[in-house]
Design a protein around this motif. Structure first.
Motif, short mmCIF file in Angstrom:
data_model
loop_
_atom_site.label_atom_id
_atom_site.label_comp_id
_atom_site.label_asym_id
_atom_site.label_seq_id
_atom_site.Cartn_x
_atom_site.Cartn_y
_atom_site.Cartn_z
N LYS A 340 0.81 -1.22 0.00
CA LYS A 340 0.00 0.00 0.00
C LYS A 340 0.85 1.27 0.00
O LYS A 340 0.32 2.36 -0.22
CB LYS A 340 -0.92 0.00 1.23
CG LYS A 340 -2.01 1.06 1.19
CD LYS A 340 -2.91 0.95 2.41
CE LYS A 340 -4.04 1.99 2.35
NZ LYS A 340 -4.92 1.91 3.54
N THR A 341 2.15 1.15 0.21
CA THR A 341 2.97 2.35 0.40
C THR A 341 4.00 2.60 -0.70
O THR A 341 4.20 3.73 -1.11
CB THR A 341 3.70 2.27 1.75
OG1 THR A 341 4.48 1.07 1.80
CG2 THR A 341 2.70 2.27 2.89
N ASP A 342 4.66 1.55 -1.19
CA ASP A 342 5.68 1.76 -2.21
C ASP A 342 5.06 2.23 -3.52
O ASP A 342 4.00 1.74 -3.92
CB ASP A 342 6.47 0.47 -2.46
CG ASP A 342 7.32 0.09 -1.25
OD1 ASP A 342 7.52 0.97 -0.38
OD2 ASP A 342 7.76 -1.07 -1.19
N TRP A 343 5.75 3.10 -4.23
CA TRP A 343 5.16 3.67 -5.44
C TRP A 343 4.98 2.65 -6.56
O TRP A 343 4.17 2.84 -7.47
CB TRP A 343 6.00 4.84 -5.93
CG TRP A 343 7.40 4.50 -6.36
CD1 TRP A 343 8.51 4.52 -5.59
CD2 TRP A 343 7.82 4.09 -7.66
NE1 TRP A 343 9.62 4.16 -6.32
CE2 TRP A 343 9.22 3.89 -7.61
CE3 TRP A 343 7.16 3.88 -8.87
CZ2 TRP A 343 9.96 3.48 -8.71
CZ3 TRP A 343 7.90 3.47 -9.98
CH2 TRP A 343 9.28 3.28 -9.90
N LEU A 344 5.70 1.52 -6.50
CA LEU A 344 5.56 0.52 -7.55
C LEU A 344 4.50 -0.53 -7.22
O LEU A 344 4.37 -1.54 -7.91
CB LEU A 344 6.90 -0.17 -7.82
CG LEU A 344 7.75 -0.67 -6.64
CD1 LEU A 344 7.14 -1.84 -5.96
CD2 LEU A 344 9.16 -0.97 -7.13
#
Length: 517
Positions: A340-344
């Motif tokens: 839910k947090t990393d841009w990928l």
């Protein structure tokens, strides 16, 4: 032969019940006449075709939403994300059997009409002509009857295939003359199982079981064996395998022929979520993440095409200035799909529309329950009579892996022109190809590896004790069952694709299990 005898040949006449008789004209005794009744095969082995994702027509509240017609397709040209999400909701859509059919009456009374056999469920652009040709090839025993009424004797397709090797395949896959003769002892009505490709493939598999039961019931008294043969395209292979191997449906299936099945999943499923669909299909279903992600995130079926654990690590790469990263390390579900947090990450909560927190929680459940369980449970399981073909051409670049590649930094004034996607709070407009994170711009690059344009070679498992025959050939994904070959100069027959030839030949190989009537 007694030259003093006159001789006439008579074709079978089929009635409404699928039975045949002969209509003879009485002859005077003195003419010493012989009437030859050409008895056709009468025992039936049903063949059921299962389309791939986006391969079955759908309707919503009685109205066409996915069908190859102007009335259906025009809805999508200017549809926004909200409308697409509403119309392509797996909970409110259902199969639409009103699609166009090629030569509906071509089979006469030998079988129920093609519409009754489900052909109207199939997306016409992908399968219309292919189904017609496949049925013709499976019914080519009519040529043997016709030979009695003409001077030039023609071969059936199966006779043409006898002893013929396609490419570098194994010798045991080639048809023998005895196998060809045995195959001509049966009838093969072609049915289509249309299913809602938005819903879970496990739900579709349960419906397939019901449909198989109905088909077998339709031919009671005519069946050579109380089983069917399945021919699948793409995701339809996962539906078939789940029914066969997870739902104990194997006893109702004589064998399965798979075409371009994404056995281990495909990184293309990730690409669709992040960039939308490509080409004409993208214009219809959604050509960027803003339009397509809300649809796919609510649809278990497409999510079940994601690479599973068996696909292996490192298929999602990030190449920045002085840094390299490859995911997943071990678990694609936790590292990418539920991230839910990393841009990928796979899914953007902000693009899910409605109550985004509720939608995110529902999406998580689909990944954990629908996708992960379905993918991992099916891994390595096949029907004991499995035959498959897949694409290996470098001319159909596919996504064995994907790379987020850093692009040179641009002045802030130029960034809106690139339409950068909002990531980690950066308020940039959406775009199908770019990401912007911590002052860096990334573009999603396809690997361009050999395959069929959607499923890379690395998605196909070709070795198993249950896989009896394999063909690697030059085909594109949507047109896998196309009638004519992609490259006529390299095909065994210039008028017939190697994939169709392999399919028909595999059906005949499967039928060798059934005793002669």
């Amino acid at each position: 032969m007694d030259s003093n005898k006159s001789r006439s040949y008579h074709r079978p006449v089929w009635d409404d019940n699928g039975r045949f008789h002969f209509e003879l004209t009485p002859q005077p005794k003195g003419k010493n006449h012989v009437s030859v009744c050409l008895v056709p095969p009468e025992k039936v082995i049903p063949v059921i075709f299962i389309p791939g994702v986006m391969g079955s027509n759908l309707k919503n509240e009685g109205s066409e939403v996915w069908q190859f017609s102007f009335r259906s397709l025009k809805k999508w040209l200017f549809a926004n994300a909200e409308k697409r999400k509403k119309l392509l909701d797996p909970k409110t859509t259902m199969v639409d059997d009103r699609g166009k059919i090629v030569n509906d009456g071509a089979d006469g009374k030998k079988f129920p009409s093609r519409r009754k056999r489900g052909w109207g469920c199939a997306f016409y652009k992908s399968y219309g002509e292919a189904l017609d040709r496949l049925q013709y090839l499976l019914s080519d025993d009519d040529i043997l009857t016709d030979n009695y009424f003409r001077k030039e004797q023609l071969q059936t397709a199966r006779q043409r295939f006898t002893g013929v090797r396609i490419g570098d395949e194994q010798a045991e896959q080639v048809l023998t003359e005895a196998e060809t003769v045995h195959g001509h002892r049966f009838l093969y009505p072609l049915h289509v199982f249309g299913y809602n490709w938005l819903q879970s493939n496990a739900d579709s598999a349960a419906l397939l079981g019901t449909y198989i039961g109905e088909v077998l019931e339709d031919y009671q008294g005519r069946l050579a064996v109380n089983k069917v043969i399945l021919v699948t395209h793409s995701m339809g292979g996962l539906v078939a395998r789940h029914y066969s191997e997870i739902m104990n449906g194997q006893e109702n299936i004589l064998g399965i022929v798979h075409g371009v099945m994404p056995d281990l999943g495909s990184p293309a499923a990730y690409r669709r979520m992040k960039t939308g669909e490509r080409g004409i299909t993208g214009i219809i279903i959604g050509d960027n993440a803003e339009k397509l992600m809300p649809v796919l995130a609510q649809s278990p079926g497409p999510l079940q095409l994601l690479p599973g654990t068996a696909y292996g690590p490192g298929w999602l790469r990030v190449e920045g200035s002085g840094s390299r990263q490859s995911l997943p390390l071990n678990d694609p579900y936790q590292e990418i799909y539920l991230n839910k947090t990393d841009w990928l990450r796979l899914c953007e909560q902000d693009l899910l529309l409605d109550d985004t927190q509720t939608e995110w929680e529902s999406y998580q459940d689909r990944i954990k329950i629908d996708a992960r369980k379905f993918i991992e449970e099916l891994n390595g399981k096949y029907h004991p009579q499995t035959w498959l073909f897949y694409g290996v051409s470098a001319n159909n670049p596919s996504d064995a892996y994907l790379t987020w590649k850093e692009r040179p930094a641009l002045r802030p004034a130029l960034r809106p022109a690139l339409q950068l996607v909002p990531v980690m709070g950066y308020p940039e407009p959406s775009s199908p190809t770019y990401r912007y994170d911590a002052g860096k711009t990334f573009e999603l690059i396809s690997a361009g590896t050999p395959g069929d344009g959607t499923v890379p070679v690395t998605s196909i498992r070709t070795t198993s004790p249950h896989i009896r025959g394999v063909l690697a050939t030059n085909i594109d994904h949507e047109g896998a069952f196309a009638v004519t070959p992609v490259d006529r100069s390299r095909s065994v027959y210039s008028d017939l694709s190697d994939a169709l030839m392999f399919t028909v030949r595999s059906v005949i190989k499967i039928v060798q299990q059934v005793p002669a009537p």
